[in-house]
Structure formats: C-alpha cells, structure tokens
Design a protein around this motif. Structure first.
Motif, mmCIF file in Angstrom:
data_model
loop_
_atom_site.group_PDB
_atom_site.id
_atom_site.type_symbol
_atom_site.label_atom_id
_atom_site.label_comp_id
_atom_site.label_asym_id
_atom_site.label_seq_id
_atom_site.Cartn_x
_atom_site.Cartn_y
_atom_site.Cartn_z
ATOM 1 N N ILE A 40 12.165 -11.190 -15.410
ATOM 2 C CA ILE A 40 11.754 -11.286 -16.810
ATOM 3 C C ILE A 40 12.357 -10.065 -17.501
ATOM 4 C CG2 ILE A 40 9.824 -11.220 -18.430
ATOM 5 C CD1 ILE A 40 8.145 -12.733 -16.346
ATOM 6 N N ASN A 71 9.485 -0.327 -28.182
ATOM 7 C CA ASN A 71 8.485 -0.630 -27.155
ATOM 8 C C ASN A 71 8.974 -1.514 -26.019
ATOM 9 O OD1 ASN A 71 8.612 -3.109 -28.373
ATOM 10 N ND2 ASN A 71 6.435 -3.266 -28.852
ATOM 11 N N ALA A 74 7.217 -0.497 -22.900
ATOM 12 C CA ALA A 74 5.764 -0.732 -22.894
ATOM 13 C C ALA A 74 5.464 -2.222 -22.760
ATOM 14 C CB ALA A 74 5.124 -0.163 -24.159
ATOM 15 N N VAL A 75 6.272 -3.064 -23.409
ATOM 16 C CA VAL A 75 6.103 -4.516 -23.260
ATOM 17 C C VAL A 75 6.379 -4.899 -21.798
ATOM 18 C CG1 VAL A 75 7.039 -6.773 -23.940
ATOM 19 C CG2 VAL A 75 6.614 -5.023 -25.684
ATOM 20 N N SER A 77 5.917 -3.009 -19.274
ATOM 21 C CA SER A 77 4.760 -2.535 -18.506
ATOM 22 C C SER A 77 3.652 -3.592 -18.498
ATOM 23 C CB SER A 77 4.200 -1.234 -19.100
ATOM 24 O OG SER A 77 5.176 -0.221 -19.123
ATOM 25 N N GLY A 78 3.437 -4.204 -19.665
ATOM 26 C CA GLY A 78 2.414 -5.245 -19.775
ATOM 27 C C GLY A 78 2.777 -6.483 -18.967
ATOM 28 N N ILE A 79 4.059 -6.818 -18.979
ATOM 29 C CA ILE A 79 4.514 -7.978 -18.204
ATOM 30 C C ILE A 79 4.322 -7.717 -16.711
ATOM 31 C CG2 ILE A 79 6.565 -9.332 -17.549
ATOM 32 C CD1 ILE A 79 7.538 -8.818 -20.497
ATOM 33 N N ALA A 81 2.212 -5.705 -15.357
ATOM 34 C CA ALA A 81 0.775 -5.719 -15.053
ATOM 35 C C ALA A 81 0.275 -7.163 -14.938
ATOM 36 C CB ALA A 81 0.004 -4.970 -16.136
ATOM 37 N N ALA A 82 0.750 -8.027 -15.841
ATOM 38 C CA ALA A 82 0.336 -9.436 -15.801
ATOM 39 C C ALA A 82 0.818 -10.100 -14.508
ATOM 40 C CB ALA A 82 0.884 -10.174 -17.021
ATOM 41 N N LYS A 84 1.353 -8.674 -11.684
ATOM 42 C CA LYS A 84 0.487 -8.165 -10.611
ATOM 43 C C LYS A 84 -0.823 -8.949 -10.586
ATOM 44 C CE LYS A 84 1.329 -3.249 -9.823
ATOM 45 N NZ LYS A 84 0.867 -1.936 -10.315
ATOM 46 N N ALA A 85 -1.415 -9.097 -11.773
ATOM 47 C CA ALA A 85 -2.703 -9.788 -11.863
ATOM 48 C C ALA A 85 -2.574 -11.240 -11.424
ATOM 49 C CB ALA A 85 -3.232 -9.704 -13.292
ATOM 50 N N CYS A 110 7.297 5.662 -25.191
ATOM 51 C CA CYS A 110 6.932 4.498 -24.376
ATOM 52 C C CYS A 110 7.605 4.566 -23.005
ATOM 53 C CB CYS A 110 7.358 3.198 -25.067
ATOM 54 S SG CYS A 110 6.432 2.823 -26.556
ATOM 55 N N ARG A 117 3.548 6.173 -15.347
ATOM 56 C CA ARG A 117 2.549 5.268 -14.762
ATOM 57 C C ARG A 117 3.050 4.582 -13.491
ATOM 58 N NH1 ARG A 117 2.074 3.988 -20.345
ATOM 59 N NH2 ARG A 117 3.375 2.160 -20.017
ATOM 60 N N HIS A 119 5.273 2.031 -13.093
ATOM 61 C CA HIS A 119 5.494 0.574 -13.098
ATOM 62 C C HIS A 119 6.747 0.207 -12.294
ATOM 63 C CE1 HIS A 119 2.448 -0.444 -16.092
ATOM 64 N NE2 HIS A 119 2.792 0.670 -16.714
#
Lengths: 298, 393
Positions: A40, A71, A74-75, A77-79, A81-82, A84-85, A110, A117, A119
C-alpha cells in the motif's frame, strides 16, 4: 524498447502526464516494481501525485493514497497500524513517498514521528532538489549555489546560500535499522536496496536522486547522464547504513571534477561566467572531496 | 446498569464498546483523561486496538485517516489548539469521505491562552464537511458515540463525525451513567464496512487531483451526504431510543415548548441550567420553553422552523461568536427562520467564553431584560472595568 508485457506489469502505468525525461516518475516506477504487488503506497502532494492522478485517470496499479503535502508518513503510520490490527501486516508492506520538500521541510515532523515510533514502513524521498510542482522554488535539499525561482542568481546572489540538509544523518539519529541513498541512474542498485529494505522490520529511509530537466535546465534526454555525473563527482554519494553502520558505498572508478556535473545544468551556469564563480566552484569541489573522504568513495 | 463515572472515563468506555481498531491522539487539556483511560484499556488487554502515540494532533488526524482508508474503524480526540492543528486533515477526511469519529472536549482558543470551556474551537470547522453533534451531559455524550459511528459509516453518509462535549464541565464531572453491554452495542453497531479501502487485491486510488471539470461535483456530493445525514441521524437516534430508552428528539431536542411564547436556543452543557430555569418560569406561569440543538452540522433548518414557528421571542445563547459579525448559532438560526409568518423577535447572547461561569441568575436577567437588549450581539456578564482599564478598546 516498448515491451507491452513489461509495460502492463509496471506499478506506475504509462499515460501519466509527467514531463518527458522526468527522473521522479521513472524512479517511482523502479521502486514500486521492485516492491511487488503486496503493498500500500502513500504519496505527498507534489509532482508525483499531480502527474499520476488527474481524475478520473490513475496511473497507479497498486493501492495508493494521497492526503496532504506534509502527512504521507503519518497516513502510512495509520495504514500500518490498521494492517497490524487486521492481522495483515506480515503480508502487506507499506511504502510512503514524498519529494524533497515534503520530506525535509514541511513533512519533517510527521516523518520524525514515523521513525521514532518504529513503524514498519519504507519511506522514499524522491530528491529533485527543489519545489518543482510549484515552479522550482528552493527547498532545504536544494544544493549550494543552485539558482532557483526563490534563490535566483543575481548581482548579490550566487543562488541558494545553504547546503543540502543532511537527511540521512537525521534519519540515522532516530536509530532506524536501514538508511540508503540511491540514484535513478543505477536501476539495479535501486531494486536491490528496495528489496533489502522491505526484508527489514521497522522504519527505513531511502533517498533517491531524481533529476528534473525543467527545474535543473538540461535536455530531457540527459536525465540519466546528469544523475550519473552527480554520483561520479562525489556530490551525491550512494551508500547503505544498517543499524548505524555504513555497510556499502558505490565506489568511484574515476572521480570526475564537479564542473563536469555542474556545467551541464542551467541552474549552475552562473558559476562559470566570473572569477568569483571560480571560488564558488572551489567550495563545491571541497564538498565533493569531503563526501569522498567521509564515505570512502575513491 | 448505572455506574458513577467521570465524563472522560465514560467516553473511553463508550469508545471501547465501539471496537475501534486504531486510536491515535496527542495529549491536550482537557482531553487527556480520555486518552489515558483508552491507553490503559489497551495496555491491560481490555481493548484490542493499536494505540498510536503521535508527535502532534496533525499526525493523530493523519494516522486515523490512513487507518480508516485501510478499512479499520478509527478514533481520536482533541480540543482547542489541537483541533486547529488538525484542521487541514479534517477537511481532507471529509473530502475523502472517511467516517472516523472524534471527540472534541470543547475549549477556547488562543490568544490569550485559556484552557477552559467554550465552543470557539469547533466553530472553526463548521464548513469542513464533518457532522457536528453536541452533548448536554455525560450520558448524552456517551450515547452519541454509538450514534456517531453508525451514522458516519452508513453508506448514504460516509462522513467523519465530531461529538462535542464541554471541556471540564463535562469531561471532569462525575455523573451516574447508564452503561451498555458489549452485546447491546454489537447489536446496534455492526462492524465497519467501508465502501472502498486500500487493498492490494483490488487496488484503488484515494485522494486524486480533481481539476475544474470535476471539483464542484465532489463538493455537491458532500452536501448531499450532509442532507442524507439528517434522515440517517433521525433514524439512528430513533433506533437508539427504541432500544435503550434514551436520546429524546433527534437533530433537536425540545423542552417544554408546548405553547411557549419565549424560547431559548442553546447547545452543550448550559442546556442543563436552562432546563432548570425553564421549569422555574413555567412554575411562575411564564410560557417559556427550550430548543436544544444537538446537530449543528447538518444544521436543522426546517426542524427549527417547525419548533420555533409560533414563538414570539427567541433567545439564542452561545459560547462562541464570529469576530466582526456576532453569534454564529444566532445568525444561522435567524437565517433559518427568515420569512416565517409570525416573524419572531430574536436576540443573540454570547456567554461562558473561556470558561466563565454561567449562573442561573445571569440567565434570569437575560430573560428579564429581553425587551431592553439590542437584538444582535449581547455579551453576558462582561466586566466593564476590565475593558476600560486593561484593554486597548
């Protein structure tokens, strides 16, 4: 030259509207082709985004998102994290892209957050050394003495008064596991580095030199030649740093003087017209010498 | 089951029950207790979510943007300067139609710096394309989070939602909260089914360039989604009320508006004080009522015309104003009521800014002095001596 089958496999499809000779889009294609399809991709605002996604046409054959200028990381990072979840983080890799301004200037905060963090993201900075999308204004990765639309050469100016911000060193200060520089002139090297980076868990930083014919002022056929000269003069050292240690560098069989690179480009042509210009060239040569010494290129 | 909870803790409990997969936030007073409670739930394994501690609110909003685009339910919370730092991303979330939920623990904005409650922060994003809901008390703030996800994620809407609750006044207040069970919430709120997501199996491009030939229509489709959200809000709040017996009204809640000649219009925690006051006035035989605006975006124009159509006097009380114009709710309400046959007299009052207390006696005075006040912009309990002795104008 035009191999239909190969073209269809490209993650960045032809039909985008980048300028001919664009080092950036070529570099992005090389990076993403090396990365495979289970990715992605995020991209900052800039030439890469504008030239590839003019609605309703997209050049991207991989899942791709652009949010804002600053960002991309940062975007991403959110992807990550998602993923992972959702239990997909091992299968799908995240690649975050931005130009030099999006990386070293407006997106620095960012990006530092993403590094710190930890990622699992490969960040790729496509370095064409100025804000090309808005008309060649200087960024903090614009080289010393380059004439840009906001650091023009003039009676009281030799162009950009500052040196390139040392982004790999800033990345290294975050103690991330993999940092590399690359150049669009060396496609196999890009492929090797991208593949290696994606094998490593954690944040990775790849800075890729991508000449811009329009912004730098050279003929569109010369993008690769110019990129190669930047490396061969020692002005753009190619290296890998793993866990804080330099593990590889592109050795230079024959070191060329910096003039060989600079004289080919309109952005540096003012350095060749006066006695004072010669002093500037000496300063730039000293920078190349320093790189050669620091990275052991010779 | 009732539990005495701090407002922030109640919100964290509600968010947990909504099963977000990604939470990202940056600490700012008075939002901190919410993120602290959520991070504790993650640390103790009560909530299975990725909790991303970021370096700024700008990144918090960007992280939940990425998470939502990748198909996960995502949450953040902020206030004041933090909300302002998010603004660029909030417009982007709305434009990309990503239905995240944020809690805004409303606080004033700088300068001068002030950490106490008013509504100036969220009013800055009223044009951004986010659904803006306001809670009167902690029970309502708790309940609205379930509604927020369900409405935002519905395919007729697909927009981000902000649940507003007054900083400190609600976030730090302990109240008995009627809590829901996980089974109840799971039945009410199904898992997030994104219309599209970032997925290598089916590559899609998000966040494209729309040239002049396309841009307008993207904004029109957002306006349509906002319009759709009115009926979806009504339906979802109705379903919530039917299941759990709470949330009176829908976009608006009316209180003792039967034959009311005078009506208050307000949002947020001051509604509680106003309700007491309305009771007192009614006891005295004064036909006073109250309209609470629960949904500020979408703005309930027709609904306001309907409930205020026979009022003679309307008093709009609000904790924000547009410098150079006046009360924001006041002006929007006036425009909504334009052309009503009875043409009510409408006065606007700005109060409670920067956390200034709103005592009941000030509200009584507003009512007493209604006929003496100028219609557009009245500041309640302003101190003349500070204006004269400490400030330039």
């Amino acid at each position: 030259m035009f191999d239909k089958e190969m073209t269809e496999k490209n993650s960045v499809a032809p039909g985008h509207n980048a300028c001919s000779g664009c080092g950036l889009v070529l570099a992005a294609r090389l990076v993403l082709n090396a990365a495979g399809k289970d990715i992605i991709v995020t991209t900052a605002t800039g030439c890469l985004e504008v030239t590839t996604t003019n609605y309703p046409h997209s050049a991207w054959r991989v899942p791709w998102i652009h949010s804002l200028f600053e960002n991309s990381s940062a975007v991403a990072s959110g992807i990550e994290a998602a993923l992972k979840a959702q239990g997909k983080a091992d299968k799908i890799k995240v690649i975050s892209q931005g130009g030099d301004g999006a990386t070293a200037d407006i997106g620095m905060m960012c990006l530092s957050g993403m590094f710190e963090r930890g990622h699992d993201i490969l960040y790729v900075c496509y370095d064409n050394e100025a804000y090309m999308n808005t008309g060649i204004q200087r960024s903090s990765l614009t080289p010393f003495d380059a004439s840009t639309s906001t650091t023009p050469f003039g009676k009281y100016s030799f162009g950009n008064p500052t040196n390139k911000k040392d982004m790999p060193a800033i990345a290294a200060a975050h103690h991330i596991p993999y940092i590399a520089t690359a150049s669009v002139a060396y496609p196999q090297d890009i492929e090797k580095k991208v593949k290696k980076a994606l094998q490593i868990k954690g944040p990775k930083y790849l800075q890729l030199h991508a000449p811009c014919p329009l912004g730098w002022g050279f003929k569109t056929a010369y993008s690769i030649k110019i990129a190669k000269l930047a490396v061969q003069t020692g002005l753009y050292p190619l290296f890998e740093m793993e866990n804080g240690v330099i593990t590889s560098r592109k050795k230079l069989a024959r070191v060329l003087p910096v003039e060989a690179y600079l004289k080919e480009q309109t952005r540096f042509k003012h350095l060749f017209v006066s006695e004072d210009g010669k002093k500037e060239l000496e300063r730039i040569q000293a920078m190349a010498n320093e790189n050669i010494k620091k990275f052991g290129l010779a | 089951m009732k539990k005495v909870l701090e407002g922030s803790k109640a919100i964290a409990e509600a968010v947990k029950l909504c099963r977000p997969q990604v939470i990202s936030a940056y600490p700012i007073t008075p939002q901190t207790h919410i993120v602290e409670a959520l991070s504790r739930m993650v640390a103790e394994g009560q909530l299975k979510a990725e909790f991303i501690n970021v370096e700024s609110e700008f990144s918090a909003a960007s992280v939940i943007l990425g998470a939502c685009a990748a198909g996960s339910r995502a949450y953040s919370t902020t206030t004041s300067q933090g909300l302002l730092l998010m603004v660029e991303v909030l417009f982007n979330l709305a434009g990309m139609r990503l239905p995240v939920v944020l809690t805004c623990t409303n606080r004033s904005v700088s300068a001068p710096i002030n950490i106490w409650n008013d509504h100036q922060d969220v009013m800055t994003i009223r044009d951004a394309g986010l659904i803006l809901l306001f809670a009167e008390d902690n029970q309502e703030a708790y309940d609205l989070h379930f509604v927020a996800y369900k409405v935002g994620e519905s395919k007729e809407v697909s927009l981000p939602v902000v649940v507003n609750m007054d900083g400190f006044i609600l976030t730090h207040a302990y109240e008995p909260i009627e809590i829901l069970t996980q089974e109840q919430v799971d039945e009410f709120l199904p898992p997030f089914q994104p219309l599209k997501k970032l997925d290598p199996e089916n590559p899609a491009t998000f966040g494209m360039l729309a040239d002049p030939g396309w841009y307008l229509e993207t904004r029109i489709s957002m306006q349509k989604a906002m319009e759709n959200s009115k009926s979806v809000l009504k339906q979802v709040i109705g379903e919530f009320r039917q299941k759990f017996g709470r949330l009176a009204g829908d976009l608006l809640e009316t209180y003792r508006m039967e034959q009311a000649k005078t009506a208050f219009v307000a949002m947020g925690s001051m509604v509680g004080t106003l309700k007491d006051m309305v009771d007192e006035e009614r006891d005295k035989g004064n036909p006073v009522g109250l309209v609470k605006v629960r949904s500020f975006r979408p703005f309930p124009e027709e609904e306001l015309r309907e409930v205020l159509g026979s009022a003679e006097k309307i008093l709009v009380l609000e904790k924000a104003f547009s410098l150079g114009l006046g009360g924001i709710l006041y002006h929007e309400l006036r425009s909504a009521l334009y052309g009503l046959p009875l043409s009510p007299q409408i006065s606007g009052y700005v109060l409670g800014l920067g956390g200034r207390d709103i005592p009941k006696k000030s509200l009584s005075k507003i009512l007493e002095d209604f006929n003496k006040t100028t219609p557009a912009l009245n500041f309640v309990d302003a101190k003349e001596n500070i204006l004269k002795e400490h400030l330039y104008v």
